[in-house]
Each structure stands twice: as C-alpha cells, then as structure tokens.
Design an enzyme around this catalytic site. Structure first.
Site, short mmCIF file in Angstrom:
data_model
loop_
_atom_site.label_atom_id
_atom_site.label_comp_id
_atom_site.label_asym_id
_atom_site.label_seq_id
_atom_site.Cartn_x
_atom_site.Cartn_y
_atom_site.Cartn_z
N GLU A 89 4.62 -6.77 6.45
CA GLU A 89 4.54 -8.19 6.79
C GLU A 89 5.87 -8.84 7.10
O GLU A 89 5.91 -9.88 7.75
CB GLU A 89 3.83 -8.94 5.65
CG GLU A 89 2.33 -8.66 5.66
CD GLU A 89 1.61 -9.03 4.38
OE1 GLU A 89 1.92 -8.40 3.34
OE2 GLU A 89 0.76 -9.92 4.41
N GLY B 255 0.79 -1.22 0.00
CA GLY B 255 0.00 0.00 0.00
C GLY B 255 0.82 1.27 0.00
O GLY B 255 0.58 2.18 -0.80
N LYS C 248 10.52 -0.42 -0.22
CA LYS C 248 9.90 -1.75 -0.36
C LYS C 248 8.92 -1.99 0.79
O LYS C 248 8.83 -1.20 1.72
CB LYS C 248 10.99 -2.82 -0.37
CG LYS C 248 11.92 -2.69 -1.57
CD LYS C 248 12.88 -3.85 -1.71
CE LYS C 248 14.03 -3.77 -0.74
NZ LYS C 248 15.16 -4.66 -1.15
MO1 MOS Z 1 -2.22 -8.80 4.00
S1 MOS Z 1 -2.56 -10.69 4.78
O1 MOS Z 1 -1.97 -9.13 2.31
O2 MOS Z 1 -3.57 -7.86 4.29
#
Ligand code: MOS
Length: 708
Positions: free
Chosen positions: A668, A504, A664
């Site tokens: 996650e 995002g 980058k």
């Molecule tokens: Mo993440 S699990 O791609 O919102």
C-alpha cells in the site's frame, strides 16, 4: 533466493487458464446461477414483491426473497469487521440503494439475469440523507476509527501555536468517493454435502470468510470449508466476502444443488464497499526558516448510518513530521449511502493527499525547496508516541529520488516552464504507511521424494504470495525453488491473517521461516539441503507469528514503510489537458522478498495515485442515494496511454524490529502520497492549486496562464 526477481511461479497456470478462480471451479460439476436483484430505492420498505412472472421465465428454478431466507445472525460489533455476520434478504426494510431484495436462480447466467428484470416490487420510500455537504448535518464524534486507531490525538497547544506562528497555512482539501474494483468480480460457488458446505469464493482472508458464512447462516464453522486459491485483486473490497457468497451458500442449500453467484461490475459499486468522501482541514504553523511549530489535521468523512466504518484519514500525519504542538481529529456525517469499507491504503491515501499538498503550499509560501522543508521537519522520535523509529530512511528516499529524477531542474516559479504548448512542472510528496503483524501459522512438509510443501490458508490476490513463500522455503531449506509446492487458499490449512493491510507477505514468510527452522531441528539438519535428511516418511513442522501486541518491538518502536514520489506533469495551456510525463518512487520497505513482485506492487500503487489525482470520482445522485457513474465507461481509471514511464526503486534494507527477515509491508505504501505528488506537479506546471480531487480540466482551464 529471497529477494531474487523471480517470475511468478503460478504465472504459467494463469496465462494458460489453468488457475481456477472462484466462479470457474468446474470440479463442482454443473451449477445453477444466481443473479442478484437490487433495490431501486435507498431507504424505505418493500410493500409488495411478485416473483410469479420471473418464476415462469425460461430456465428459472427458484426466486428467493426475504420470505425464503433462513433466520440469520446479526453482526457482532466486537467481531472483526470482515468476519461479522452479513444478513441478506433479511426483511422488507431497505437501508441502502442496491440492497439485494431477491436472488433469481436459473440454469444459466443469462436466464437468471433476464428473469431478474421480471421480479415486480413496489416500495414505500423514506427520505434519506445522501450529501456530505448537507447544510446543518451534525458531525458525529468518534471513539476510534478503522484499524483501531484513536479518533483524536493532541500534544501541546495547537491553537496557541497557530496564533503565534510567523507563517500560518490553513487549507481545506476534499477527496471523492472511490472504489476498489478489482479485475475479478466478487464471486462464489457453493455446494452442500449433507450438513457441510464448500464455498469457493474470492476473498483476501479465508478464515474471516468462513466465520462470516458461519455466523450469518448460523452454521458450525467446522462445517464450512472455504477455498480461495486464486484471486484477481481485492484492494480491500475482498477483506470480507460480500452478499454474493452469503447468497450462493443460502441458495445452494435451499435448491439442493451447487449455485454460483457473481456480482456484475455495476453491482460492485454499491455492494462491495467504497472509500468515503472526505473534507480535510490542514493547518500548519511555521517559523520563516520552515520549522513547524503547529500541525493540525481534521478529517470529516461520510459514515454510513448503522455502520462503524470510519477511515483513519488523519492518522498518517501523527508520525510524519516533528512539531511540538499538534492535533488530529476524525468526525463523520451519517448518510444513507451503501456501507463503506477499506480501499487500498485506507486513511493514508486521502490523508496524505491533504498533508502533502499543504506541505507543498507551505514550501511555496516560504520559498524553500519542498524537500528541504520536509527534511527540516524530519522527526528523530515519533512525535506523538515518544518512541524511536525502528528504521526510518525517509530522507534517503527523498535525496535518492531527487538525484535520480533531476529534481534540481525544477523551476522555483510555477508556470514558468514550457515545452511547446505544454506547461511543465515537477512535484514530489512523502509516503508513509505503518507496518502490521497478525497471528498466522504456516506448515512446511518434506516428502520422501524430496518435494517440499508449504501449506496455509493465505491468499495470493495477485501480489505474488505463491512465489515469495516458495523463495523463502527454498532459501531456508536449501532446496531448489522448483521443488517447493505452495498450497494456499483453503480453510482446511493452517490459519493466517490473509492478505490485507500490506501484512500478508511478512506474516506468512516469517511464520514459514520459523516452520523451516523447526523442521531443520526435527531432521537434525542445521544447514545444507534438508532433502539429504529425509527418510521413508514425510516430516512436517508448523511456524507461527503472534499478534503484534505480543511482540515487544511493535510497542517499543514505530515500524513503518517509507517513500518519496516524484512526478513530472504537462498541462496543455489551451485545453487544460493534464498528462503525466514521468514518475519515480523511491521506497524504504526493509528487505524485499522478490524484487520483481515488490516493484510491481509499488508501481501499481503509484498508478493508483495518478488515478486518484486525475481520474477517479464516484458521484452520488442525491435524489435516489445511488452512485451514478457505476461502470468503467463513466468511473474513470487510467489506461495504458495515461501511464508513461513510471519506475519504483527500493533501497536495500533490513528492519530487524519488524521480523527476523527484516521485511516490511509493500502493498500500500506506493499509493500513499502519490496523488499529492501529481497535484503538486500540476501546481508547479500551472500555478493553479487544485484542492478538490480529481484534478479535471474544468478546475484548471479558467485559471491557466494566457498562451504567450
Ligand atoms: Mo487492504 S485496503 O488492507 O486490502
């Protein structure tokens, strides 16, 4: 300004209650409340449904069942899985436990909830399969797995290399069902005005929410407006909207008044996806000096019957270590559980637990330092795709972490360090997560009064989107950050790929940077504060990034974020209680947009790794096909006292192959490998290797060394 540790620009709105989340948007006026009635069986069909008592209950306006639902679209497998139709109250067939069978619409939430208990339903039950380890269950071949990865990969001769390797490690690891469970429950308010509907929901991807609503209820997408301005976390479970949104839109149309629906925490366990349980076999073949000849990773996971979701669990190892002979496979076992879906770091989180535990086991087998073993197998090019890495500083992450964490104080012999009654150990693990780009458009506008507006349908799911977009515009246009107004979460604004896959911030900030450059050209203002060049009318510009398939750098190089986790664990020698003592992650994510929000994301991921290692475990009741521990009293997550000193360090970096900002994905990678660092530290502390998460007292206690 880019990179500065700015506090969240929307922070004051959030702490003062003025940031409006989906369920509390009072601009819709008074609304009715919908409460979902769930099936109490997992498979079968409704034989009778009697709503008459519920309909007479206080405050009840309407009880919707399959008899009331309009004809709905069917999921199109070729559409994005977050945008596909999601028919609800479709017919009398029950496909999973807790499937909605009715919606009670009432004056208050309490009225609706109370009346939901009065809906009388009888069922005919069909037997189903609910256990991953069902003997004789056939394994299903996959063509591809989540995020478009091929299910299998193979280079060289894995079996031959394993047969001839001087040292072979062959282990099975398991991970349990796990859930996203964002703080804000899934919710939607819907209001119709003629043939158009506004749905204020809680979603990570506004455009996909709009498409899902339109294709489910057979509406023209132009007649659907989706708002999602503030989101209290998603972690994958809100990539697509769930039944609450479809039911709110459906009910608002039927009753002709605004309706809001939220799921309860308990309902979220069944109705908003979960990480499938996995059984993973890792095989490593090495020479005595620790060079890998063979790398094999086979993942078997639960797959919901009728759903194509299979987590990409064995993909993380494809680019992690060099080994000339390698094979990765995904197989699944069809079960009749609720539909699974993305949970933060889908694939990498469980996959790296297995790989990074196995590497630790190999290090002990060979009696080499776990970091030295990893450095000995650091690839120079992507070992499966044969393309260079754009920028890979894994070794630097490990070395910097080792230095800061005093890794050299680690005892080589497990269970040899004591601090009073605590057995103490250190563990580490590597982290890797691919970087993605998806089509996104952002508009920037300078008003005559000098206000800069940034507009797109991007979401801020607690990650800091408002802030990093303001910082990017401030730097690109030479205006103070407090003159930038960021407007997000509205399908009337330019379309982005939303928040997901850690893409995002980079998608939207890069598109914004391009918009700002175009704006400068329009204004004839190559440098300095653009406000000096604005006349009597506003000027705007749009910037875009395309799909990564249209960016040559994404096929010419392997672009990913990297990291190394370090953990110190204490285990009570008498009780087997496991306590985290300290944890450090060092990350290479290119350039960061905001040092504070990026660190916060990384720490959040690491804490999730602790949680995955020590706490979380969704348990299935195989008699009914339901998750039994479906609340925060029984599905455990860490509390503050479980999380002492945790720190994340980000290496200064710039990866120009990712985008011109050099940035980058961050969201996650903190959750990738973190659970293995904990498991490895538990082994170092106790000499007990737990291969089945979570690491609980009963798995340790019988094997702990005697108290001396
Ligand atoms: Mo993440 S699990 O791609 O919102």
């Amino acid at each position: 300004m880019i990179g500065a540790p700015l506090s969240r620009v929307e922070g004051p709105l959030k702490v003062s209650g003025r940031a409006t989340y989906g369920y509390e948007d009072w601009s819709f006026g008074p609304t009715l409340y919908g409460f979902v009635v769930e099936a109490t069986i997992a498979r079968g069909r409704i034989t009778s449904i009697d709503t008459s008592v519920a309909e007479r209950a206080p405050g009840v306006r309407r009880v919707l069942t399959h008899r009331d639902a309009p004809p709905q679209g069917e999921p199109d497998p070729s559409a994005s899985s977050y945008a596909r139709a999601m028919p609800v109250l479709k017919d009398t067939e029950i496909r999973a436990f807790a499937q909605p069978v009715a919606l009670v619409v009432a004056r208050t939430f309490e009225d609706a909830r109370a009346a939901a208990r009065l809906v009388r339903i009888t069922y005919e039950i069909t037997p189903g399969e609910y256990e991953l380890d069902e003997p004789g269950a056939p394994e299903i071949e996959q063509k591809s797995v989540n995020a478009g990865y091929s299910a299998d990969s193979s280079i060289g001769d894995l079996d031959g290399a394993l047969a001839s390797a001087p040292v072979v490690l062959d282990r099975v690891y398991t991970t349990p069902y796990a859930f996203s469970l964002p703080m804000e429950t899934h919710a939607c308010i819907a209001a119709w005005d003629g043939d158009t509907v506004i749905a204020h929901c809680s979603t990570q991807i506004v455009a996909d929410a709009r498409q899902r609503i339109a294709s489910t209820l057979r509406l023209d997408p132009e007649k659907v407006r989706v708002l999602s301005r503030y989101v209290g976390g998603g972690f994958g479970s809100k990539l697509g909207v769930s039944v609450e949104t479809i039911l709110a839109v459906m009910a608002a149309r039927i009753v002709g008044e605004p309706v809001k629906v939220t799921l309860t925490r308990q309902q979220m366990f069944h109705l908003t996806g979960h990480r499938p349980a996995s059984r993973q076999r890792v095989r490593l073949g090495a020479s005595r000096d620790g060079r890998l000849h063979a790398f094999g990773h086979d993942a078997v996971q639960k797959q919901t019957r009728g759903s194509d979701y299979v987590e990409q669990t064995a993909t993380a190892g494809r680019s992690l270590y060099a080994a000339p002979n390698r094979r990765t496979t995904h197989r699944s076992i069809a079960l009749d559980l609720p539909v699974a879906g993305d949970v933060r770091a889908p694939g990498e989180a469980p996959g790296l637990f297995a790989i990074e535990s196995a590497m630790d086991e190999l290090a002990y087998t060979l009696d080499v330092d776990p970091i030295a073993l990893r450095i000995a197998n650091e690839p120079t090019i992507h070992p499966e795709l044969n393309i260079p890495y754009s920028d890979r500083r894994m070794v630097e992450c490990m070395r910097e972490g080792a230095r800061r964490f005093d890794w050299n104080r680690r005892a080589r012999i497990p269970a040899s360090t004591r601090d009073g009654r605590w057995l103490v150990g250190l563990g580490m693990a590597a982290a890797i997560r691919p970087h993605y780009q998806s089509e996104s458009h952002v508009r920037v506008r300078v008003e005559p009064d000098g206000t800069v507006r940034v507009q797109c349908d991007m979401t801020d799911i607690g990650t800091g989107t408002y802030t990093v977009l303001a910082q990017t515009a401030s730097e690109a246009l030479g205006v103070p950050v407090d003159r930038v107004r960021v407007e997000l979460g509205d399908s009337a604004l330019p379309r982005t790929a939303g928040s997901g896959g850690s893409w995002g911030a980079t998608n939207s900030c890069t598109a914004l940077l391009r918009a700002c450059r175009t704006l400068r050209e329009k204004l004839g203002a190559p440098s300095g504060d653009v406000r000096a060049h604005v006349g009597a009318s506003a000027v705007d510009a749009i910037g875009s990034v395309p799909e990564q398939t249209e960016e040559p750098s994404f096929s010419k190089s392997s672009i990913a974020s990297y990291g190394a986790h370090f953990a110190e664990i204490g285990v009570d020698v008498d009780t087997g209680e496991v306590r985290l003592r300290r944890m450090l992650g060092v990350f290479d994510v290119g350039r960061v947009f905001n040092a504070k929000t990026a660190r916060s994301q990384l720490i959040g991921g690491m804490i999730w790794g602790v949680s995955m290692a020590l706490h979380e475990e969704g348990l299935v009741d195989p008699r009914v096909g339901a998750f039994v521990n479906r609340d925060f009293a029984q599905y455990l997550v860490p509390v503050h006292a479980d999380i002492p000193a945790v720190d994340a360090i980000i290496l200064d970096g710039f990866d120009g192959a990712a985008n011109e900002l050099g940035a980058k994905g961050v969201g996650e990678v903190g959750n990738c490998g973190a659970s293995a660092a904990i498991a490895n530290a538990v082994y170092s502390a106790t000499g007990v290797r737990v291969r089945d998460l979570p690491i609980t007292i009963e798995k340790l206690l019988p094997h702990l060394p005697a108290r001396s």
